[in-house]
Design an enzyme around this catalytic site. Structure first.
Site, PDB file in Angstrom:
ATOM      1  N   SER A 148     -14.871  44.472 -20.923  1.00  0.00           N
ATOM      2  CA  SER A 148     -15.011  42.346 -21.416  1.00  0.00           C
ATOM      3  C   SER A 148     -16.585  42.588 -22.220  1.00  0.00           C
ATOM      4  CB  SER A 148     -15.136  42.866 -19.633  1.00  0.00           C
ATOM      5  OG  SER A 148     -15.675  41.857 -19.056  1.00  0.00           O
ATOM      6  N   ASP A 304     -11.690  37.257 -20.122  1.00  0.00           N
ATOM      7  CA  ASP A 304     -11.292  37.423 -17.971  1.00  0.00           C
ATOM      8  C   ASP A 304     -12.937  36.305 -17.634  1.00  0.00           C
ATOM      9  OD1 ASP A 304     -13.152  39.203 -18.457  1.00  0.00           O
ATOM     10  OD2 ASP A 304     -11.981  40.079 -16.898  1.00  0.00           O
ATOM     11  N   ARG A 305     -13.603  36.455 -18.371  1.00  0.00           N
ATOM     12  CA  ARG A 305     -14.401  35.260 -18.149  1.00  0.00           C
ATOM     13  C   ARG A 305     -14.378  33.962 -18.100  1.00  0.00           C
ATOM     14  NH1 ARG A 305     -19.821  39.084 -16.244  1.00  0.00           N
ATOM     15  NH2 ARG A 305     -18.448  40.783 -15.504  1.00  0.00           N
ATOM     16  N   GLU A 387     -14.642  35.458  -8.206  1.00  0.00           N
ATOM     17  CA  GLU A 387     -16.197  36.244  -8.267  1.00  0.00           C
ATOM     18  C   GLU A 387     -17.792  34.828  -8.855  1.00  0.00           C
ATOM     19  OE1 GLU A 387     -15.469  40.834  -9.205  1.00  0.00           O
ATOM     20  OE2 GLU A 387     -14.698  39.704 -10.890  1.00  0.00           O
ATOM     21  N   GLU A 388     -18.998  35.744  -8.302  1.00  0.00           N
ATOM     22  CA  GLU A 388     -20.056  34.903  -8.745  1.00  0.00           C
ATOM     23  C   GLU A 388     -20.147  34.842 -10.811  1.00  0.00           C
ATOM     24  OE1 GLU A 388     -21.418  39.154  -9.522  1.00  0.00           O
ATOM     25  OE2 GLU A 388     -20.093  38.151  -7.913  1.00  0.00           O
ATOM     26  N   SER A 389     -19.373  36.507 -10.959  1.00  0.00           N
ATOM     27  CA  SER A 389     -20.046  36.720 -12.206  1.00  0.00           C
ATOM     28  C   SER A 389     -19.029  35.919 -13.583  1.00  0.00           C
ATOM     29  CB  SER A 389     -19.567  38.032 -12.580  1.00  0.00           C
ATOM     30  OG  SER A 389     -18.571  38.636 -12.412  1.00  0.00           O
TER      31      SER A 389
END
Length: 545
Positions: A148, A304-305, A387-389
């Site tokens: 990641s 993915d972010r 998610e918060e991330s």
């Protein structure tokens, strides 16, 4: 905060790629050493060849363990495999292919020998399994090779079963235990062969061509908004240009470089190179383009972010963007089921709770880890999971599943749709939420904890907390299980009407993480954080006694 946070990397910050890859092949892990064992966290096995925690023997054993797991589960279809741009990812993919081919697993790699984002792999698995004719040949699953947003010296190895999302704890424990058993046995049971007969799959084409089923490109194109996209040297590098061409968008890839040292990055908060699109320090160079476009976006190494930059607000806090995305989507996706819930992790902002309540939608609160959203996204009972991330995914226009893993590309595109349809930036829309619901102060901090204390915290029951007040407010809930699915949170969450904190042990350091939020401002947040340490300390002390 490191003194050089947000400044460009220098030669001394860069990894020696040759030494890193050489260590991958030369170093041999000792399964009796905890730090050298295969260990799946919330998103796969991660480590570095330089610390003998991500080496050829780890991948040989883990891949054989996945093959054995597939056999035990009766999974007989193809296995999709892809890798990101980390230096250790390509060697790990070669190693994995040796084992998969030797075990006669039907493998599909990228048709153009391109990098594969996590969401593209999830999409491929679901596309296969949702086609009755293909599914009749056997269910598909996949491996994505990525750590990641981790630093350049790290490697990562993730398994996605037929549901397309991250494997659950039962599966990862089985795989890790089997892999460590194989390493301890000298890899005697690991089959290897030269890769041959490997099939290919157009991950990029299939993913990009399908995006019109979930994003309103007509609105984006007709609005004429200018978009800047920075892959941060990750697996989405070639996807953004393909999206711009396929949907005729005014979209510029502001940095198309792929460099395994990530020499073009600015240093993160701790002085390390880390491709975190939610970090202002890591995104400093991207923020320089804020005034050049209507929306600027960033992704991490496996995409993915997401990171969202607006001209009027700079880099958005992930919690803020999630709240805006939720309000927008549930108002602009009429074919979603009336009972489709809002999914959030236990440590995400309570602004989401207030938005969900205003929408009349059920809130589905789960422990940390995207795997918890998989069942709801699959059957459409959860419209959005985040998610918060800075990781999230949501349903197609028709209310069916898109991906069951986080999709940073999708969330970046959504920001442009929001801007095009509403005429306002996500930052402006968040300010309107603040006017309606209040302005929460949110922060994550760490507190020292011994291994024994971390283990005790992971087992702590909410009833063990004796406090009745938190920072001057009555405590309304003491949770050790998530309200949405009653799964153990591996820690505790304590709530009041206007504030909360959650405490969870770190999986890698001798600390525990304290997430806290207050709708009464930063000063009250500090009081919540201070009392959180005292409350958790008292509970751990009582548990030890």
């Amino acid at each position: 905060m490191h003194e050089r946070a947000g400044t460009p990397a220098t030669e001394s910050d860069l990894i020696d790629v040759e030494a890193l890859v050489r260590a991958y092949y030369e170093r041999r892990p000792d399964a009796s050493v905890p730090e050298q064992r295969v260990a799946f966290g919330t998103s796969g096995h991660r480590g570095s060849s330089l610390t003998t925690s991500f080496n050829e023997h780890h991948i040989l054993a883990t891949t054989q363990a996945i093959v054995d797991y597939r056999t035990a589960q009766g999974i007989t279809g193809p296995l999709f495999i892809g890798a990101d741009t980390h230096a250790l990812s390509a060697p790990a993919q070669t190693t994995a292919l040796d084992v998969l081919v030797a075990n006669r697993v039907r493998v599909l790699t990228d048709e153009f020998d391109d990098y594969v984002p996590t969401p593209a792999l999830s999409h491929a698995i679901l596309k296969w399994n949702n086609d009755p004719a293909r599914r009749a040949e056997g269910e598909a699953d996949g491996i994505v090779i990525t750590p990641s947003h981790n630093p350049p010296q790290d490697g990562g190895f993730k398994y996605n079963p037929p549901h397309g999302g991250p494997a659950d704890s039962d599966a990862t424990k089985w795989i890790a235990d089997r892999a460590n058993e194989l390493i301890a046995g000298g890899l005697a049971e690991v089959r290897q062969a030269e890769p041959s007969g490997v099939e290919t799959y157009d991950f990029r084409g299939n993913y990009v061509d399908d995006l019109h089923h979930i994003i309103d490109f007509d609105a984006i194109r007709q609005s004429g908004i200018r978009i800047g996209a920075d892959p941060l040297g990750g697996a989405s590098a070639h996807y953004w240009a393909a999206i711009a061409e396929r949907y005729d968008l005014d979209l510029t890839v502001v940095n198309g470089r792929v460099d395994p040292t990530w020499s073009f990055m600015t240093l993160d908060w701790d002085g390390k190179i880390r491709m975190d699109p939610s970090s202002p320090s890591a995104m400093a160079s991207v923020l320089e383009h804020a005034g050049d476009y209507d929306i600027v976006t960033g992704n991490d190494a496996d995409a993915d972010r997401h990171g969202i930059v607006t001209p009027d607000g700079g880099l958005m806090n992930p919690n803020h963007y999630l709240a805006v995305a939720i309000e927008y989507l549930f108002a602009h996706r009429p074919k979603w089921g009336a009972d489709a819930a809002v999914g959030k992790t236990l440590v995400s902002s309570s602004m989401i709770d207030r938005v969900a309540a205003s929408l009349g939608r059920r809130l589905w609160e789960v422990p940390v880890g995207f795997k918890w959203f998989v069942p709801g996204l699959l059957d459409g009972s959860v419209g959005f999971g985040g998610e918060e991330s800075a990781g999230a995914s949501f349903l197609r226009f028709d209310g069916t599943v898109w991906t069951t893993d986080k999709d940073g590309i999708l969330l970046c595109l959504l920001a442009s749709e929001i801007r095009a349809v509403t005429g306002e930036s996500p930052s402006e829309l968040y300010r309107k939420l603040v006017e309606r619901f209040g302005d929460p102060a949110y922060e994550r901090t760490d507190a020292a904890a011994s291994p024994a204390q971390k283990a005790a915290l992971g087992r702590l029951d909410g009833d063990a907390i004796t406090a009745s007040e938190l920072a001057g407010e009555p405590i309304t809930a003491k949770l050790s299980h998530a309200p949405g699915n009653d799964a153990a949170v591996g820690g505790v969450k304590v709530q009041t009407a206007d504030a909360w904190f959650a405490a969870r042990p770190s999986g890698t350091e001798d600390v525990y993480k304290i997430y806290a939020e207050s709708f009464k401002g930063p000063e009250h947040l500090r009081a919540v954080q201070a009392e959180a340490q005292r409350i958790v300390g008292d509970a751990l002390g009582a548990a030890a006694g």
